[in-house]
Every structure is written in C-alpha cells, then in structure tokens.
Design a protein around this motif. Structure first.
Motif, short mmCIF file in Angstrom:
data_model
loop_
_atom_site.label_atom_id
_atom_site.label_comp_id
_atom_site.label_asym_id
_atom_site.label_seq_id
_atom_site.Cartn_x
_atom_site.Cartn_y
_atom_site.Cartn_z
N THR A 127 0.82 -1.22 0.00
CA THR A 127 0.00 0.00 0.00
C THR A 127 0.86 1.26 0.00
O THR A 127 0.46 2.29 -0.56
N GLU A 128 2.04 1.18 0.62
CA GLU A 128 2.95 2.32 0.61
C GLU A 128 3.61 2.48 -0.74
O GLU A 128 3.88 3.61 -1.18
N PHE A 129 3.87 1.37 -1.42
CA PHE A 129 4.58 1.37 -2.70
C PHE A 129 3.65 1.72 -3.86
O PHE A 129 4.08 2.33 -4.85
N ALA A 130 2.38 1.36 -3.74
CA ALA A 130 1.43 1.55 -4.84
C ALA A 130 1.03 3.00 -4.99
O ALA A 130 1.27 3.84 -4.11
N ALA A 131 0.39 3.29 -6.12
CA ALA A 131 -0.19 4.62 -6.33
C ALA A 131 -1.29 4.84 -5.29
O ALA A 131 -1.98 3.90 -4.89
N SER A 132 -1.46 6.07 -4.86
CA SER A 132 -2.51 6.38 -3.89
C SER A 132 -3.88 6.16 -4.55
O SER A 132 -3.98 6.05 -5.78
N PRO A 133 -4.95 6.09 -3.75
CA PRO A 133 -6.28 5.93 -4.35
C PRO A 133 -6.61 7.03 -5.37
O PRO A 133 -7.21 6.75 -6.42
N GLU A 134 -6.19 8.27 -5.10
CA GLU A 134 -6.45 9.36 -6.04
C GLU A 134 -5.63 9.17 -7.32
O GLU A 134 -6.14 9.35 -8.44
N GLU A 135 -4.36 8.82 -7.16
CA GLU A 135 -3.52 8.56 -8.33
C GLU A 135 -4.04 7.36 -9.13
O GLU A 135 -3.96 7.33 -10.36
N THR A 136 -4.59 6.39 -8.40
CA THR A 136 -5.13 5.20 -9.07
C THR A 136 -6.32 5.56 -9.94
O THR A 136 -6.44 5.05 -11.07
N ARG A 137 -7.20 6.43 -9.46
CA ARG A 137 -8.34 6.85 -10.29
C ARG A 137 -7.87 7.54 -11.56
O ARG A 137 -8.42 7.34 -12.65
N THR A 138 -6.81 8.36 -11.44
CA THR A 138 -6.26 9.01 -12.62
C THR A 138 -5.69 7.98 -13.59
O THR A 138 -5.89 8.06 -14.80
N LEU A 139 -5.00 6.98 -13.05
CA LEU A 139 -4.43 5.92 -13.88
C LEU A 139 -5.52 5.14 -14.59
O LEU A 139 -5.41 4.82 -15.78
N LEU A 140 -6.62 4.85 -13.90
CA LEU A 140 -7.74 4.14 -14.51
C LEU A 140 -8.33 4.94 -15.67
O LEU A 140 -8.64 4.38 -16.74
N ARG A 141 -8.47 6.25 -15.47
CA ARG A 141 -9.01 7.10 -16.54
C ARG A 141 -8.06 7.14 -17.74
O ARG A 141 -8.50 7.08 -18.89
N ASP A 142 -6.77 7.22 -17.45
CA ASP A 142 -5.78 7.25 -18.54
C ASP A 142 -5.80 5.95 -19.34
O ASP A 142 -5.75 5.97 -20.57
N LEU A 143 -5.88 4.81 -18.64
CA LEU A 143 -5.92 3.53 -19.32
C LEU A 143 -7.18 3.40 -20.15
O LEU A 143 -7.17 2.85 -21.27
N ARG A 144 -8.28 3.93 -19.65
CA ARG A 144 -9.55 3.86 -20.38
C ARG A 144 -9.48 4.68 -21.67
O ARG A 144 -9.96 4.27 -22.72
N GLN A 145 -8.83 5.84 -21.57
CA GLN A 145 -8.69 6.69 -22.77
C GLN A 145 -7.78 6.02 -23.80
O GLN A 145 -8.01 6.12 -25.00
N GLN A 146 -6.75 5.34 -23.33
CA GLN A 146 -5.86 4.63 -24.26
C GLN A 146 -6.58 3.53 -25.03
O GLN A 146 -6.29 3.26 -26.18
N LEU A 147 -7.56 2.91 -24.37
CA LEU A 147 -8.32 1.85 -25.04
C LEU A 147 -9.30 2.42 -26.06
O LEU A 147 -9.69 1.77 -26.99
#
Length: 279
Positions: free
Chosen positions: A259-279
């Motif tokens: 949990t310390e190493f991973a992206a924060s929950p806020e960063e994770t939501r941004t990553l999910l949106r970015d991956l969705r746009q790439q698809l």
C-alpha cells in the motif's frame, strides 16, 4: 462449514494457549483425541454443550467472551446462499466464499485478474471462458458468472465489509474480452473506488519490483475479536487457509508495504481514466 472452520480454529488456539493436549481436551467432553482434531479442523459438527465445556476447560468463563463462540456452535450447520451453487463451486472455494461473506474486512493483492468482487459481468465471463476454453458448456459458464455477480452484492449491501484491494498494473493491461469489455471494467473499477468502504490502489509498472513476490493473496478479518484473521492462497485445484499469527502477520506486513509502494487511491483513479482513454 465456514462457521465450523472459524470456531474450530479458535478452539485450537485457546487450547494451545493453555498448554492442553488434544487427548486432555477429548477426555473433558468424553471424546477421542481424533475427534478434537476433526473439530479443530472444522470437519465435524459441534454440540453447544461440548463447546461450552471446552471453553470452561480453556479458561474462557466470561459470558461476553463465550457468547460469540457458543453462537457459532448453534449456527454451525446453517447453509449459506452459496450452497445453491454447489454444482459449480468446488468445496475448497465454497469455504472461501463463506469466509468472504462473514468478513468485516478484506485485504487483497491481485496481479493477473481484477479481484472477483470488482469484476464486471462481461469481464467475469471472459475470465471464466479463457480459463476453461472448450471445456465448460455454456450453461456452466453462465452459472459461474452468476455466482461471481452474487458475490459482488456483498459490496452493495448495508453491512458491506471494508475492501482494500491492490492490483498490479498487469491485471489492467491483460485485456480479457477485448477493448470494449476492458473499457467497461476500468469504468466499473473507478466507480467502485469512489465507494466509502472500498480502497483501490494500483502498483504501476514504472515503480519497478516490490515485496509481494509470492503472488496473489487475500487476508480476511472478522468483527468478532475472538476470531483470528485468515490468509487465503488459491492454487490450481485447491487452496490454503492460514490462521497462525506469525504467518498472518507476515502477509499483513507485505500488504502494508504494498500500500505504501502503490499509487494512492487518487492517483489510481487518474491511472484508470488514462488507461480507459488509451483503449
């Protein structure tokens, strides 16, 4: 079955803490050493009178401490909703579904799939089909997907457990079902991540290696303090359930580092949106 496992596990810990042998415990309830062993493994039913006598032997005399365990003894033979899926539910996974339904907290790390509680129906269908390509009839595939959707209702219920899920980015890059299915799955993950009892984090490729080299695992925690945490490790044709404190502590330590190493929950939501746009 699940209640028997929880109760048996706790009785074993209480016995060991008092330094009492299985033979001595069996003598106190007019049973054999092997009967105590089967009880502690959750393989036989429990008579409330026997549980009451064992608790007294183990020094558990306070009514507040005894009541939750005696309640488990009374309800240990009650079937859960998942028993209606016995036709597609292996015994070793039936145990997990029951523990999942009883848990107050779930901490999970996944690296190949999106966690089962967070899967969309189409994604779940694609995962089931890919794992049993050409083997399962359509009706059985549909039953397995229906089971997964029934499990998901847990997160939507009034008494939903706290779910903290860490996903490796590889789980999001592996496009089960194609682009349209993954786009919807990413949208659903973002939606779940907004729920107050769900914490979702992704470990991005860019952050390199991490401490969970042993693979996926789940830690189940229960509201009753008398019940120990359980680590679930799924294998191809079976599963391991670990409840010894030292083992559970190691997995919780690894999860904490994740949990310390991973992206924060806020960063994770941004990553999910970015991956969705790439698809």
């Amino acid at each position: 079955m699940v209640r028997r496992i929880l109760l048996g596990s706790q009785l074993r810990r209480l016995r060991e803490a008092r330094g009492i042998t299985r033979e001595e415990a069996g003598y106190s309830i007019r049973a054999s050493e092997s009967k105590i062993s089967r009880m502690e493994l959750g393989r036989v039913g429990f008579k409330p009178r026997d549980v009451a006598d064992l608790l007294t032997l183990y020094g558990v005399t306070d009514d507040a401490d005894r009541e939750p365990l005696l309640s488990l003894a009374h309800t240990s033979s009650v079937a859960g909703w998942w028993h209606s899926y016995n036709d597609v539910l292996p015994g070793w996974f039936q145990t997990y579904v029951g523990l999942e339904a009883a848990a107050s907290g779930i901490a999970a790390y996944e690296l190949q799939f999106v966690h089962g509680l967070l899967q969309s129906e189409d994604y779940a269908h694609a995962v089931v089909v890919s794992g049993h390509r050409g083997v399962l009839p359509t009706a059985e595939v549909d039953r397995r997907v229906a089971l997964r959707m029934e499990r998901q209702k847990l997160l939507l219920s009034e008494n939903a457990p706290d779910l903290h899920c860490v996903l490796d980015e590889s789980a999001l890059r592996r496009a089960y079902g194609g682009r349209a299915v993954m786009t919807e799955q990413l949208r659903l993950l973002e939606e779940f991540s907004e729920r107050p009892h769900v914490t979702l984090q992704v470990v991005p490729f860019a952050r390199g290696g991490h401490g969970a080299e042993s693979g996926a695992f789940t830690v189940l925690r229960f509201a009753q303090r008398e019940l120990a945490d359980i680590v679930y490790l799924e294998q191809l044709t079976s599963a391991l359930y670990l409840d010894k404190k030292d083992e559970v502590r190691q997995y919780l330590r690894v999860f904490g580092r994740l949990t310390e190493f991973a992206a924060s929950p806020e960063e994770t939501r941004t990553l999910l949106r970015d991956l969705r746009q790439q698809l």
